[in-house]
Motif scaffolding. Sequence first.
Motif, PDB file in Angstrom:
ATOM      1  N   MET A   1      57.830  19.731  45.511  1.00 35.38           N
ATOM      2  CA  MET A   1      58.025  20.903  46.153  1.00 35.38           C
ATOM      3  C   MET A   1      56.996  22.026  46.269  1.00 35.38           C
ATOM      4  O   MET A   1      56.431  22.330  44.931  1.00 35.38           O
ATOM      5  CB  MET A   1      59.459  21.699  45.926  1.00 35.38           C
ATOM      6  CG  MET A   1      59.876  22.822  46.733  1.00 35.38           C
ATOM      7  SD  MET A   1      61.205  23.817  46.397  1.00 35.38           S
ATOM      8  CE  MET A   1      60.628  24.847  45.106  1.00 35.38           C
ATOM      9  N   SER A   2      56.600  22.562  47.551  1.00 38.71           N
ATOM     10  CA  SER A   2      55.278  23.504  47.195  1.00 38.71           C
ATOM     11  C   SER A   2      55.872  25.001  47.520  1.00 38.71           C
ATOM     12  O   SER A   2      56.630  25.177  48.221  1.00 38.71           O
ATOM     13  CB  SER A   2      54.370  23.040  48.459  1.00 38.71           C
ATOM     14  OG  SER A   2      53.405  24.022  48.349  1.00 38.71           O
ATOM     15  N   THR A   3      55.311  25.912  46.798  1.00 41.51           N
ATOM     16  CA  THR A   3      55.392  27.226  47.095  1.00 41.51           C
ATOM     17  C   THR A   3      54.598  27.635  47.887  1.00 41.51           C
ATOM     18  O   THR A   3      53.117  27.622  47.391  1.00 41.51           O
ATOM     19  CB  THR A   3      55.676  28.149  45.523  1.00 41.51           C
ATOM     20  OG1 THR A   3      56.738  27.319  44.890  1.00 41.51           O
ATOM     21  CG2 THR A   3      56.129  29.405  45.820  1.00 41.51           C
ATOM     22  N   PRO A   5      51.366  30.328  48.843  1.00 44.45           N
ATOM     23  CA  PRO A   5      50.785  30.987  48.092  1.00 44.45           C
ATOM     24  C   PRO A   5      50.714  32.394  48.773  1.00 44.45           C
ATOM     25  O   PRO A   5      51.168  32.423  49.908  1.00 44.45           O
ATOM     26  CB  PRO A   5      49.381  30.417  48.370  1.00 44.45           C
ATOM     27  CG  PRO A   5      49.219  29.632  49.309  1.00 44.45           C
ATOM     28  CD  PRO A   5      50.826  29.045  49.514  1.00 44.45           C
ATOM     29  N   ALA A   6      50.535  33.433  47.994  1.00 45.11           N
ATOM     30  CA  ALA A   6      50.409  34.719  48.531  1.00 45.11           C
ATOM     31  C   ALA A   6      49.481  34.864  49.746  1.00 45.11           C
ATOM     32  O   ALA A   6      48.359  34.156  49.792  1.00 45.11           O
ATOM     33  CB  ALA A   6      50.408  35.804  47.473  1.00 45.11           C
ATOM     34  N   SER A   8      47.369  37.255  50.456  1.00 47.48           N
ATOM     35  CA  SER A   8      46.029  37.731  50.165  1.00 47.48           C
ATOM     36  C   SER A   8      45.809  37.648  48.640  1.00 47.48           C
ATOM     37  O   SER A   8      46.526  38.240  47.658  1.00 47.48           O
ATOM     38  CB  SER A   8      45.860  39.360  50.477  1.00 47.48           C
ATOM     39  OG  SER A   8      46.831  39.906  49.875  1.00 47.48           O
ATOM     40  N   PRO A   9      45.318  36.452  48.074  1.00 44.61           N
ATOM     41  CA  PRO A   9      45.249  36.207  46.799  1.00 44.61           C
ATOM     42  C   PRO A   9      44.391  37.280  45.909  1.00 44.61           C
ATOM     43  O   PRO A   9      43.402  37.806  46.309  1.00 44.61           O
ATOM     44  CB  PRO A   9      44.384  35.018  46.690  1.00 44.61           C
ATOM     45  CG  PRO A   9      43.765  34.841  48.161  1.00 44.61           C
ATOM     46  CD  PRO A   9      44.476  35.772  48.987  1.00 44.61           C
ATOM     47  N   ARG A  10      44.847  37.439  44.706  1.00 45.77           N
ATOM     48  CA  ARG A  10      44.425  38.220  43.715  1.00 45.77           C
ATOM     49  C   ARG A  10      42.939  37.822  43.283  1.00 45.77           C
ATOM     50  O   ARG A  10      41.947  38.371  43.165  1.00 45.77           O
ATOM     51  CB  ARG A  10      45.155  38.331  42.299  1.00 45.77           C
ATOM     52  CG  ARG A  10      46.368  39.237  42.489  1.00 45.77           C
ATOM     53  CD  ARG A  10      47.222  39.115  41.218  1.00 45.77           C
ATOM     54  NE  ARG A  10      46.538  39.734  40.092  1.00 45.77           N
ATOM     55  CZ  ARG A  10      46.292  39.161  39.207  1.00 45.77           C
ATOM     56  NH1 ARG A  10      46.302  37.721  39.049  1.00 45.77           N
ATOM     57  NH2 ARG A  10      45.723  39.757  38.282  1.00 45.77           N
ATOM     58  N   ARG A  11      42.982  36.317  43.330  1.00 42.87           N
ATOM     59  CA  ARG A  11      41.564  35.740  42.886  1.00 42.87           C
ATOM     60  C   ARG A  11      41.045  35.192  44.227  1.00 42.87           C
ATOM     61  O   ARG A  11      41.626  34.156  44.623  1.00 42.87           O
ATOM     62  CB  ARG A  11      41.539  34.817  41.754  1.00 42.87           C
ATOM     63  CG  ARG A  11      42.223  35.434  40.664  1.00 42.87           C
ATOM     64  CD  ARG A  11      42.137  34.200  39.553  1.00 42.87           C
ATOM     65  NE  ARG A  11      42.887  34.575  38.358  1.00 42.87           N
ATOM     66  CZ  ARG A  11      42.504  35.554  37.377  1.00 42.87           C
ATOM     67  NH1 ARG A  11      41.304  35.873  37.342  1.00 42.87           N
ATOM     68  NH2 ARG A  11      43.259  36.138  36.216  1.00 42.87           N
ATOM     69  N   ALA A  12      39.724  35.347  44.427  1.00 40.53           N
ATOM     70  CA  ALA A  12      39.165  34.645  45.352  1.00 40.53           C
ATOM     71  C   ALA A  12      37.461  34.523  45.248  1.00 40.53           C
ATOM     72  O   ALA A  12      37.132  35.574  44.702  1.00 40.53           O
ATOM     73  CB  ALA A  12      39.492  34.852  46.958  1.00 40.53           C
ATOM     74  N   LEU A  13      36.850  33.645  45.463  1.00 42.36           N
ATOM     75  CA  LEU A  13      35.684  33.725  45.271  1.00 42.36           C
ATOM     76  C   LEU A  13      34.607  34.280  46.231  1.00 42.36           C
ATOM     77  O   LEU A  13      34.757  33.669  47.357  1.00 42.36           O
ATOM     78  CB  LEU A  13      35.099  32.209  44.781  1.00 42.36           C
ATOM     79  CG  LEU A  13      35.565  31.784  43.374  1.00 42.36           C
ATOM     80  CD1 LEU A  13      35.440  30.305  43.171  1.00 42.36           C
ATOM     81  CD2 LEU A  13      34.740  32.722  42.210  1.00 42.36           C
ATOM     82  N   ALA A  14      33.960  35.191  46.144  1.00 42.55           N
ATOM     83  CA  ALA A  14      33.062  35.740  47.213  1.00 42.55           C
ATOM     84  C   ALA A  14      31.568  35.653  46.731  1.00 42.55           C
ATOM     85  O   ALA A  14      31.538  35.282  45.671  1.00 42.55           O
ATOM     86  CB  ALA A  14      33.375  37.046  47.601  1.00 42.55           C
ATOM     87  N   GLY A  15      30.799  35.869  47.730  1.00 41.33           N
ATOM     88  CA  GLY A  15      29.459  36.028  47.294  1.00 41.33           C
ATOM     89  C   GLY A  15      28.418  34.647  47.642  1.00 41.33           C
ATOM     90  O   GLY A  15      27.024  34.862  47.535  1.00 41.33           O
ATOM     91  N   LEU A  16      28.999  33.738  48.129  1.00 45.51           N
ATOM     92  CA  LEU A  16      28.254  32.485  48.394  1.00 45.51           C
ATOM     93  C   LEU A  16      27.552  32.961  49.763  1.00 45.51           C
ATOM     94  O   LEU A  16      28.454  33.070  50.730  1.00 45.51           O
ATOM     95  CB  LEU A  16      29.138  31.436  48.770  1.00 45.51           C
ATOM     96  CG  LEU A  16      28.382  30.073  49.051  1.00 45.51           C
ATOM     97  CD1 LEU A  16      27.593  29.662  47.783  1.00 45.51           C
ATOM     98  CD2 LEU A  16      29.423  28.951  49.312  1.00 45.51           C
TER      99      LEU A  16
END
Lengths: 163, 314
Positions: A1-3, A5-6, A8-16
């Motif tokens: 079963m898949s939940t 995800p929120a 707007s995630p608390r963790r996201a990688l930016a800067g690339l």
Amino acid sequence: MSTDPAPSPRRALAGLPPRNGRPTAGVARLIRSNRADEPDATEAAPAELLGSRSTSPVVDPQAHGGTESQSPGVPKYLQLVRREARMHSGQVSELANLTRALNEARRGGGRSGVGERITDNTLVRVAVDLLLQDPQRLRGTTEDELRASVGLPPLEQATQDQP
Amino acid sequence: MSYAGSRVVAVVNGKGGVGKTTITANVGGMLAAGGARVLLIDLDPQGNLAEELGYAGTDADDDGLALAQALAFSTTVTPRLGIRDHLDVLVGGSQLDMAAAGLTMRAHKDPAAAKTALADAIAGYVEDYDLVLIDCPPGQETLQQAALAAARWALIPVKTDASSRKGLRDVARRLEAVVDINPDLDLLGVVLFGVNRAARRVSDTARAAITADLGSPEVLFATAIRHAEAAAQETRDRGLLAYELEEAVLAAPKWYERLRGATAGQPAAGGEGPRSRSATGLAEDFQALGEEIIARLSHREAAATAVATTGGTR
């Protein structure tokens, strides 16, 4: 079963750094160099279109007898000219679905089936010939106008209509 | 100036279970969550990326058939779009065993064509993505070579044990095998995976051994991905990435809230809900690793641009 995800995630990688422009090195360069032996669209255009400067390596299927896809010993891709095109994402997935359905019907539940393997490119070639059969029908200065002249709905509406 | 080829990263090691798939999924997923356009390529016949991202057994999962056909028959293959926001996937699976056999046959006739099979298959759209990560199989030498021939960078996860480090040396041989057709292929870095944070001495010894193997301490990422068995298992069971599981755990009812609900006659909310609190540490590690990867890519691209500019003005 898949939940889920929120949103707007608390963790996201930016800067690339975003990429822009066409590639000039790396894999694209590698691909180009690896295709040095393979004709590009211009090089591979039929001789009658380019005149005497053409040294087209494209094989004439008629010269080998048989149909385009059945001539012995000559792979089909060598009988054709490469021409890349950008498509709408909906078209890509619909085309893939249609190809899959045709191949499944062709195989009839077996592994090989009858006929030849249908690819997205096969259908694109059929569509191009359909268009070129009556080029006078095409009228307009925009994609939507061109579509309308051959009886297709505007692009936006066509996108919405897709399942 | 940036260029597309610099953003294809093969995550590779000749040994299984060293975190290739988990790193591919989590770093790719976090970058996509940050708005970057990311393509993940599952080149592993085990197809475990499907469990990591939760599309196993869905309509998106063709068990690698489309990708296998593209590799074996020199056709193009369309990625499955929108597995997450901004995240597309070329789906892998057991059909890739067939592709490996096909590539082996092609390699006898035309070794270069077999090596560039993946690069050719993705050439039409690879430049549309900000980052492409290839999850390589542990075996299947032809598939590994196809991945390395399509990549600008190799990212090598290793565990602290000696056999993982031997896998690292095997990768070096694979790199040598494709350097004739892909001379720009370079090592992005080596990351320690599945590290027991309490076993500091083991970790330090492994770092020293890897540094000795590679001749430079700079290739090792400072971040090591910790061993978190419960979180690793729950992420795959639920098809969630570590940061998604972390959010689900934080959003789930606390134990006393569940207890309160149960005593009030309500169903025990979240009794089967996400519970691995170690997901937070794991997500922290992947975030730190992702930041290091971004920094290295940015730094090296900037350096390459500077060299190109200097060369162009001479």
